[in-house]
Design a protein around this motif. Structure first.
Motif, short mmCIF file in Angstrom:
data_model
loop_
_atom_site.label_atom_id
_atom_site.label_comp_id
_atom_site.label_asym_id
_atom_site.label_seq_id
_atom_site.Cartn_x
_atom_site.Cartn_y
_atom_site.Cartn_z
N GLU A 170 112.64 114.80 6.55
CA GLU A 170 112.23 114.92 5.09
C GLU A 170 111.53 113.73 4.86
O GLU A 170 110.61 113.76 3.94
N LYS A 207 107.85 113.90 5.98
CA LYS A 207 107.09 114.94 4.97
C LYS A 207 106.69 114.09 3.64
O LYS A 207 105.43 114.23 3.21
N LYS A 208 107.64 113.56 2.98
CA LYS A 208 107.36 112.96 1.97
C LYS A 208 106.45 111.89 1.86
O LYS A 208 105.57 111.38 0.95
N GLU A 256 104.22 111.11 3.98
CA GLU A 256 102.87 111.45 4.59
C GLU A 256 102.33 112.16 3.33
O GLU A 256 101.00 112.22 3.34
N SER A 257 103.07 112.91 2.47
CA SER A 257 102.39 113.51 1.22
C SER A 257 102.20 112.44 0.24
O SER A 257 101.65 112.72 -0.78
N GLY A 258 102.48 111.21 0.28
CA GLY A 258 102.35 110.30 -0.80
C GLY A 258 103.38 110.13 -1.90
O GLY A 258 103.41 109.45 -2.56
N GLU A 259 104.57 110.85 -1.47
CA GLU A 259 105.58 111.35 -2.64
C GLU A 259 106.26 110.00 -2.86
O GLU A 259 106.74 109.97 -4.07
N TYR A 277 108.85 104.13 8.59
CA TYR A 277 107.82 104.97 9.07
C TYR A 277 107.65 104.14 10.36
O TYR A 277 107.48 104.83 11.55
#
Length: 100
Positions: A57, A60-61, A63-66, A77
């Motif tokens: 999770e 995903k967050k 890499e999306s920049g969230e 990371y």
């Protein structure tokens, strides 16, 4: 999937002398890779507990920049990348075999 690679052992030492050395070196490197993997895995679990999300999770967050650009996210990371790298190395080393 099985790949075959041929190695040539040259020099003044016999096959019987060389093979135990190679076996020992591969085992030591596989053990080292596994130890490194476990260290990064432990580090990832610390982050998972601290931030109450699993590494999948998080990735995903991240890499999306969230999650933003805070340094602790980059540390997590890096730990996750280290875990993946050393797990792969361990798998490769443990998968090496040969017929004498």
């Amino acid at each position: 999937m099985e790949n075959t690679t041929i190695f040539t052992l040259s020099g003044r030492h016999s096959h019987e002398e060389i093979m135990p050395v190679i076996n020992e070196a591969l085992k030591e490197q596989a053990d080292f890779a596994y130890t490194r993997f476990l260290g990064f895995e432990k580090e990832c679990r610390v982050y998972e507990t601290k931030y109450e999300m699993n590494s999948e999770e998080f990735l995903k967050k991240f890499e999306s920049g969230e999650l933003g650009d805070d340094l602790h996210w980059f540390d997590w990371y890096a730990a996750l990348r280290g875990k993946t790298l050393w797990e792969k190395k361990h798998s490769i080393l443990r998968g090496i075999s040969w017929k004498a």
